[in-house]
Design a protein around this motif. Structure first.
Motif, PDB file in Angstrom:
ATOM      1  N   LYS A  38      52.592 -53.109  24.248  1.00 55.26           N
ATOM      2  CA  LYS A  38      52.711 -51.776  23.318  1.00 55.26           C
ATOM      3  C   LYS A  38      51.796 -52.139  22.244  1.00 55.26           C
ATOM      4  N   THR A  39      51.914 -53.329  21.445  1.00 57.76           N
ATOM      5  CA  THR A  39      50.843 -53.042  20.225  1.00 57.76           C
ATOM      6  C   THR A  39      49.293 -53.522  20.279  1.00 57.76           C
ATOM      7  N   ILE A  40      49.166 -54.141  21.426  1.00 62.26           N
ATOM      8  CA  ILE A  40      47.798 -53.881  21.743  1.00 62.26           C
ATOM      9  C   ILE A  40      46.936 -53.000  22.825  1.00 62.26           C
ATOM     10  N   PHE A  41      47.979 -51.954  24.076  1.00 58.57           N
ATOM     11  CA  PHE A  41      47.816 -50.900  24.308  1.00 58.57           C
ATOM     12  C   PHE A  41      48.215 -50.126  24.579  1.00 58.57           C
ATOM     13  N   THR A  42      47.519 -48.840  24.635  1.00 54.57           N
ATOM     14  CA  THR A  42      48.256 -47.903  24.858  1.00 54.57           C
ATOM     15  C   THR A  42      48.887 -47.731  26.216  1.00 54.57           C
ATOM     16  N   PHE A  43      50.126 -46.957  26.357  1.00 56.20           N
ATOM     17  CA  PHE A  43      51.309 -47.014  27.333  1.00 56.20           C
ATOM     18  C   PHE A  43      51.413 -45.391  27.518  1.00 56.20           C
ATOM     19  N   ASN A  44      51.108 -44.577  28.907  1.00 58.01           N
ATOM     20  CA  ASN A  44      51.958 -43.921  28.472  1.00 58.01           C
ATOM     21  C   ASN A  44      53.380 -44.086  29.305  1.00 58.01           C
ATOM     22  N   GLU A  65      45.906 -41.510  28.687  1.00 56.90           N
ATOM     23  CA  GLU A  65      45.496 -42.593  28.216  1.00 56.90           C
ATOM     24  C   GLU A  65      45.095 -43.680  28.630  1.00 56.90           C
ATOM     25  N   HIS A  66      45.190 -43.033  30.631  1.00 55.49           N
ATOM     26  CA  HIS A  66      44.822 -44.201  31.343  1.00 55.49           C
ATOM     27  C   HIS A  66      45.157 -43.918  32.568  1.00 55.49           C
ATOM     28  N   ALA A  67      44.912 -43.923  33.378  1.00 54.61           N
ATOM     29  CA  ALA A  67      44.962 -43.828  35.088  1.00 54.61           C
ATOM     30  C   ALA A  67      46.012 -44.808  35.460  1.00 54.61           C
ATOM     31  N   PHE A  68      47.098 -44.299  36.284  1.00 52.89           N
ATOM     32  CA  PHE A  68      47.965 -45.689  36.549  1.00 52.89           C
ATOM     33  C   PHE A  68      48.337 -45.094  38.252  1.00 52.89           C
ATOM     34  N   LEU A  69      48.711 -46.857  38.673  1.00 52.68           N
ATOM     35  CA  LEU A  69      48.454 -45.822  40.293  1.00 52.68           C
ATOM     36  C   LEU A  69      50.025 -47.260  40.267  1.00 52.68           C
ATOM     37  N   VAL A  70      50.594 -46.973  40.866  1.00 56.56           N
ATOM     38  CA  VAL A  70      51.934 -48.170  41.588  1.00 56.56           C
ATOM     39  C   VAL A  70      51.447 -48.032  42.915  1.00 56.56           C
TER      40      VAL A  70
END
Length: 317
Positions: A38-44, A65-70
């Protein structure tokens, strides 16, 4: 466990200081590892919660923040069952960065990792395509195994010693198909949504490779659609197997009932004669005749054999 590889070179990536052009794979992260990420990447927060939720179905979201796929698929473990594999993909197109998170081992992801080769551009799109494509192949492997099982069930319908548990097996595989159809449908809708948003992602980040990714994703959607149709066909086959099995069992029951009816019909006149000669009247000549007992047996045998021959000739037995 956290491992990383550079997208553009074979050198060891310094992804903690410069999280760009890297692929970071995370397996069952501990709380400390998760905090470090979490300190390196910005996660929704919503996306991260879905990624860490056990048993989450396939879904796609395009966050700020990003594209997200499960992406949840079946596990090709050599058995036709409902074991699943799940990968959560966080894609940062503006930095050419890909983060994959999984709570358990995923076979096809490790295969893609082992065959990974860095290139100058567009590598994360290719990684995404390879991951989704191999996951779709797992569905196809399941349908192939299921087809073999249904063929075996079809053959066992006419083998009495193997048909005892046929109904139980049919309903077992119908349950598997129902689960697999839900998984395929969820994965197909998620990949289709990803394909629709890929052009938007490309426009926002001035990328041309996302157009190629969109074509690849549509190919995966088509593959998943064919898998869905194949599962429907297998379900129809199992329904036919169940119907035919019921017909076969009914025919067998009819044969048994016909045999029992024939035997009862043959013994009916014999029972009548035995009842007549069993009456204790004084004026019955056969009772006091020396050869009366022999005569009764000859009548029984001739009558029984005659009726049996007649029924066989008419096809009733």
């Amino acid at each position: 466990m956290i491992r990383a590889v550079s997208m553009v070179s074979n050198d060891e990536p310094n992804w903690e200081q410069n999280p760009e052009s890297v692929w970071v794979d995370v397996l069952a992260p501990t709380p400390d590892e998760l905090s470090h990420l979490k300190t390196i990447f910005t996660f929704n927060p919503l996306a991260l919660e879905d990624a860490l939720t056990e048993g989450h179905w396939s879904r796609f979201e395009y966050y700020r923040e990003h594209a997200f796929l499960v992406y949840r698929t079946l596990n090709p473990n050599g058995k036709c069952n409902d074991d699943t594999e799940r990968v959560s993909i966080f894609w940062y197109p503006e930095t050419d960065t890909l983060v994959t998170l999984r709570l358990r081992e995923v076979g096809y992801l490790d295969e893609v990792w082992q065959t990974f080769e860095p290139v100058t551009h567009g590598i994360e799109e290719r990684v995404i395509y390879n991951l989704l494509s191999r996951g779709a192949d797992n569905f196809f492997a399941f349908t192939d195994e299921l087809k073999e099982e249904t063929d075996t069930l079809e053959e066992s319908m006419f083998q009495h010693h193997k048909s005892q548990n046929l109904v139980k097996q049919v309903f077992h595989y119908k349950h598997l198909i129902m689960t697999a159809r839900r998984l395929v449908s969820s994965a197909r809708e998620s990949v289709a949504s990803f394909a629709r948003h890929s052009s938007l992602i490309g426009e926002e980040n001035n990328r041309t490779t996302t157009e190629e990714l969109s074509l690849y994703l549509r190919d995966i959607v088509d593959l998943l659609t064919r898998t869905y149709e194949s599962l429907d066909s297998s379900r129809e086959v199992l329904t036919s197997v169940l119907d035919v099995n019921l017909t076969v069992q009914s025919n067998r029951m009819n044969e048994v009932m016909k045999t029992l009816t024939t035997v009862s019909t043959i013994f009916l006149p014999l029972t009548f004669l035995a009842g007549v000669w069993g009456m204790n009247f004084d004026h019955m000549p056969e009772l006091h005749w020396r050869f009366g007992y022999l005569l009764s047996w000859l009548v029984f045998l001739l009558l029984g054999l005659g009726l049996g021959w007649y029924f066989r000739k008419r096809g009733w037995w």
